[in-house]
Design a protein around this motif. Sequence first.
Motif, short mmCIF file in Angstrom:
data_model
loop_
_atom_site.label_atom_id
_atom_site.label_comp_id
_atom_site.label_asym_id
_atom_site.label_seq_id
_atom_site.Cartn_x
_atom_site.Cartn_y
_atom_site.Cartn_z
N SER A 1 0.17 9.11 -1.34
CA SER A 1 -0.97 9.98 -1.60
C SER A 1 -1.42 10.71 -0.35
N GLU A 2 -1.45 10.01 0.78
CA GLU A 2 -1.89 10.63 2.03
C GLU A 2 -0.90 11.67 2.55
N ASP B 1 0.82 -1.22 0.00
CA ASP B 1 0.00 0.00 0.00
C ASP B 1 0.85 1.27 0.00
N TYR C 1 -0.18 12.22 -7.03
CA TYR C 1 0.30 10.95 -6.52
C TYR C 1 -0.89 9.99 -6.46
N ILE D 1 -3.44 6.68 -6.65
CA ILE D 1 -3.50 5.29 -6.22
C ILE D 1 -4.32 4.52 -7.25
N SER D 2 -4.32 3.22 -7.14
CA SER D 2 -5.08 2.40 -8.08
C SER D 2 -6.56 2.74 -8.02
N THR D 3 -7.21 2.79 -9.18
CA THR D 3 -8.65 2.96 -9.24
C THR D 3 -9.30 1.59 -9.06
N THR D 4 -10.08 1.43 -8.00
CA THR D 4 -10.76 0.18 -7.75
C THR D 4 -12.20 0.26 -8.23
N SER E 1 2.88 -0.25 -9.75
CA SER E 1 1.61 -0.45 -9.06
C SER E 1 0.48 -0.58 -10.07
N THR F 1 1.75 3.29 -2.31
CA THR F 1 1.22 4.43 -3.06
C THR F 1 0.13 5.16 -2.28
N THR F 2 -0.61 4.43 -1.44
CA THR F 2 -1.61 5.08 -0.57
C THR F 2 -0.91 5.97 0.44
#
Length: 430
Positions: A21-22, A15, A148, A150-153, A95, A17-18
């Motif tokens: 991003s945060e 995680d 930055y 993150i993956s698009t879910t 990622s 990349t999360t």
Amino acid sequence: MSPPVTLPAATIQDDFTTVLSEVHAGLIPSENVWLSCYKDGELSVHGKIAISLHERDRDRVELVGTGGVELTRTSQFKYAARCLGLGIDAVDFVSPTEVYADPAHSDERHPHQISSFATTNKHLVTALLDGTISAYVLPPAPSISASYPISTTHSMRPIVVTKLHKSVVNALEILPGTRPDPLLASAGSDFTIHLSPLPTSSGTTNTSTSLTPVLSLKGHLRPISALLPFPTDSLLSASMDGSLRMWDIRSGAQQAIWTMPKSAVALAGTDTNNTTADDNASARTAWVALANGDVQMLDTRAGTPTAIKWTAGVAARAIAVSADGREIALGAADGTAILFDVHGGTIRERWRRGGAPVECISFAPKGRVVLGGEDGLPYVVDFTRRGNHAGVHVTSELVFGNVEAVRGLRVSGDVVHMAGDGGVVRNFQL
């Protein structure tokens, strides 16, 4: 036979990349993520990457490595890692850009293993270990604007959920066919192939409960391991009974049968639309991996397969052929991978990292090979010369969840689709 080259492996907190991003959004001031590197026969390296906002440029996240590791951002979803102690220099962590998750099957506490999947630019079809087949219409590709990301879910709702087979589904293929809807070919451990029209959309808000096969193909005496579509509405199947059978998907008639000396575990053929393969090989040639590691070529116009081309010396699990038909890649049960030169009839490269079985293998553009296995650490290699070093090199590590075993992959251009024990399908941009 010379021993395989030992390649290093790099892993990172899945995680990360999360976290980036945060930190960039100011939700947390800083955080550390772990980065580890391994190589058989050598001491492992376990370091950390400190993530924080740059002191002056507050729109940039700073990455500071400690413990013998470094990490540098190269693009939105790629980060180059260095661990010089194990010879890792600028290997990309990639990622996923998109994740397709059906809430009914992707609970992290109770995930459903995807045994096989197939995809087009419109459809995704998955088969679970319990035999359930689910079909989905793919959503539009997301527009990425975050600095930055993150993956698009995507939370996926199936247009079809069904159980066509009495046991595990080992192979899925989406066939264009001549009907208004594409055909789904599914094959399983119940010795049967079903051909079912695949709806292009549900038409309603309710999920359809089943697929209705228009043809069921029977003849194999043991589980079917692989399917390979051919031009002119033909489908080749391989089985653990050691037979290969060619079927007419319009009538269901068996057109031919070939007998192998051992169980056939995997099939490979060049893109049927490829025009560069020598002598139009895509229209007539299949490559077969046998359970004992032998590789044979099958000219479907001939009455018998060729003699054994190569012997890997260990049980095979996966096989792939390059777009031009000149190279074969084989993945084995002991983690070994082999690159064969078709024209020269020789082994070009042989490599290994760890002992986890290679469950799937495929060629990618620019001469690369993508591998996935039970260790959940899929990776990409190439064979270009780097300075004084020729041979096989790891170019990318694909960040595939929390160490979930990889059961299947497909490559479309520079996009890798991958699925496994987590019950989701991930897309990676190489």
